[in-house]
Enzyme design. Structure first.
Site, mmCIF file in Angstrom:
data_model
loop_
_atom_site.group_PDB
_atom_site.id
_atom_site.type_symbol
_atom_site.label_atom_id
_atom_site.label_comp_id
_atom_site.label_asym_id
_atom_site.label_seq_id
_atom_site.Cartn_x
_atom_site.Cartn_y
_atom_site.Cartn_z
ATOM 1 N N ARG A 182 -9.237 9.985 -13.559
ATOM 2 C CA ARG A 182 -8.642 10.056 -12.229
ATOM 3 C C ARG A 182 -8.190 8.701 -11.715
ATOM 4 N NH1 ARG A 182 -12.821 13.031 -8.630
ATOM 5 N NH2 ARG A 182 -13.241 14.849 -9.905
ATOM 6 N N LYS A 183 -8.401 7.676 -12.506
ATOM 7 C CA LYS A 183 -8.028 6.338 -12.045
ATOM 8 C C LYS A 183 -6.575 6.043 -12.388
ATOM 9 C CE LYS A 183 -12.483 4.809 -13.619
ATOM 10 N NZ LYS A 183 -13.155 3.865 -14.515
ATOM 11 N N ASP A 202 0.822 -1.212 0.000
ATOM 12 C CA ASP A 202 0.000 0.000 0.000
ATOM 13 C C ASP A 202 0.860 1.267 0.000
ATOM 14 O OD1 ASP A 202 -2.507 1.319 0.012
ATOM 15 O OD2 ASP A 202 -2.401 1.610 2.174
ATOM 16 N N LYS A 231 2.323 -15.496 -2.557
ATOM 17 C CA LYS A 231 2.906 -16.683 -3.169
ATOM 18 C C LYS A 231 3.804 -17.459 -2.211
ATOM 19 C CE LYS A 231 2.231 -17.345 -6.964
ATOM 20 N NZ LYS A 231 1.060 -18.045 -7.540
#
Lengths: 250, 250
Positions: A196-197, A152, A175
């Protein structure tokens, strides 16, 4: 889903857009008097120091830049975000002044030891990470939530280079577990911008790149076909929504 | 992806299966001398105490059970996991004895304050969560990584009720930021079992259930069509792989 999320973000971040470029000050040389935690300390292993030195050399020609990191948010833009975003009741309690950045709230060496480097041309963020003993999930290994946190912040800072943004979607494939006290490299890259993505990929690998700890599945129907440059695999991706009320998504 | 993951997990957890039911001791009354952190402390707000009392009442008829929570992992099964799982080099350094559970490594009130309750019949895990001031992401709000952590532990414990398992995939939609010091409820439910694959949903809501902070997107092609009972929406889902070498996935 996006419509709903974008509506909230537009409302919350409305005033922020009056200060274009504020987010970019994260990468500027603004004067800071607080302690910068993104520098070597005695808890750093030899591996982490060596990697740090390698990236610092890459910074010499200006292609890469080390990002400082603090316990409190460093930018004026984020302070404005707080002023408009935080519930007034909470502000009255004046407790927020004691708040600390999650990833910097541990004692030296016990939590998230990391430093990030950004390449503006490649739109790529690298995080060198060493997981301390207080990040344990299953015995001996870094907690899945702590790994999600590293993803994040790495993808988040990659997004911030484009403007103030918040995570909208995070899709992680675990994994292989990451041993505590080992050093890994999170490699994050801006893949696509649609309005805006922001679509950003990330993969966590061992230093020698032989072990892939965390990788991707593509969760957004609009984001197919972005294989990782090296492996041909699609790494973990995060979707961010850029705060820009001049161009509403809805 | 699953094949690769399952291969590693099968190898790593091979010996564990010789102790069937070990994971279920997490929910048993095994004698514990360590501090149980899943009990009220002075940092808990009135909201969290009230919710705690409500769920404790639900426990009286045996339909729900409160889960204790420690800084070190409580079960023999997990200790065995460590013995076989942790790199021998790390064990020699004897540093692992100082390791702490990520979510319990903060001072009282500053980090993850939470308690979980499990309903065996409904296969449902509820986590009452209050985010402390050291979990900050954007100013005034809980970090996205900390939210991912709450989801991981809630769905993870829901999976553990079925056997020793590890998170394989986590797909999170962040709908609205969670204010620091507020109390929210993470509601997790086992949706489906396919061999060793466990599919678990989770949604984080406000106490009055009017605000949905975190919800789902379905990322696994085998898991479509599991709408949330109340909202009709598909909440966040996590995929876990159960460790059972008698029935290899590959």
């Amino acid at each position: 889903m996006l419509r709903s999320c974008a509506m909230r973000l537009r409302t919350l971040g409305a005033k922020l857009a009056r200060r274009p470029g504020a987010a970019r000050r994260l990468f500027s040389s603004e004067k800071v008097i607080r302690k910068d935690y993104a520098l070597p300390n005695p808890s750093w292993t030899k591996d982490l120091r060596l990697l740090f030195d390698q990236f610092m050399k890459k910074c010499e020609d200006g292609s890469w830049k080390r990002l400082p990191s603090y316990r409190q948010n460093p930018t004026q833009a984020l302070h404005e975000f707080q002023a408009r975003f935080v519930d007034s009741k909470l502000k009255k309690e004046e407790q927020m002044s004691k708040a600390q950045q999650f990833t910097r709230s541990f004692e030296e060496g016990l939590g998230f030891e990391y430093v990030m480097f950004y390449n503006k041309v490649e739109k790529r963020m690298v995080c060198l990470f060493q997981g301390g003993l207080h990040l344990q999930g299953v015995p001996g290994f870094v907690h899945g939530g702590a790994i999600a946190t590293v993803i994040d912040i790495t993808t988040g800072m990659c997004a911030f280079a484009e403007g103030v943004a918040m995570t909208a979607n995070l899709n992680i494939d675990y994994k292989k577990p990451i041993p505590l006290l080992s050093v890994v490299v999170a490699n994050s890259q801006l893949q696509k911008i649609e309005g805006r993505k922001l679509f950003i990929s990330c993969a966590i690998q061992s230093i020698d790149e032989k072990t892939l700890y965390t990788e991707a599945s593509v969760s957004q129907p609009t984001t197919e076909g972005r294989p990782d440059k090296n492996s041909g695999q699609c790494p973990m991706e995060a979707l961010f929504i850029k705060l820009d009320p001049d161009k509403p998504l809805t």
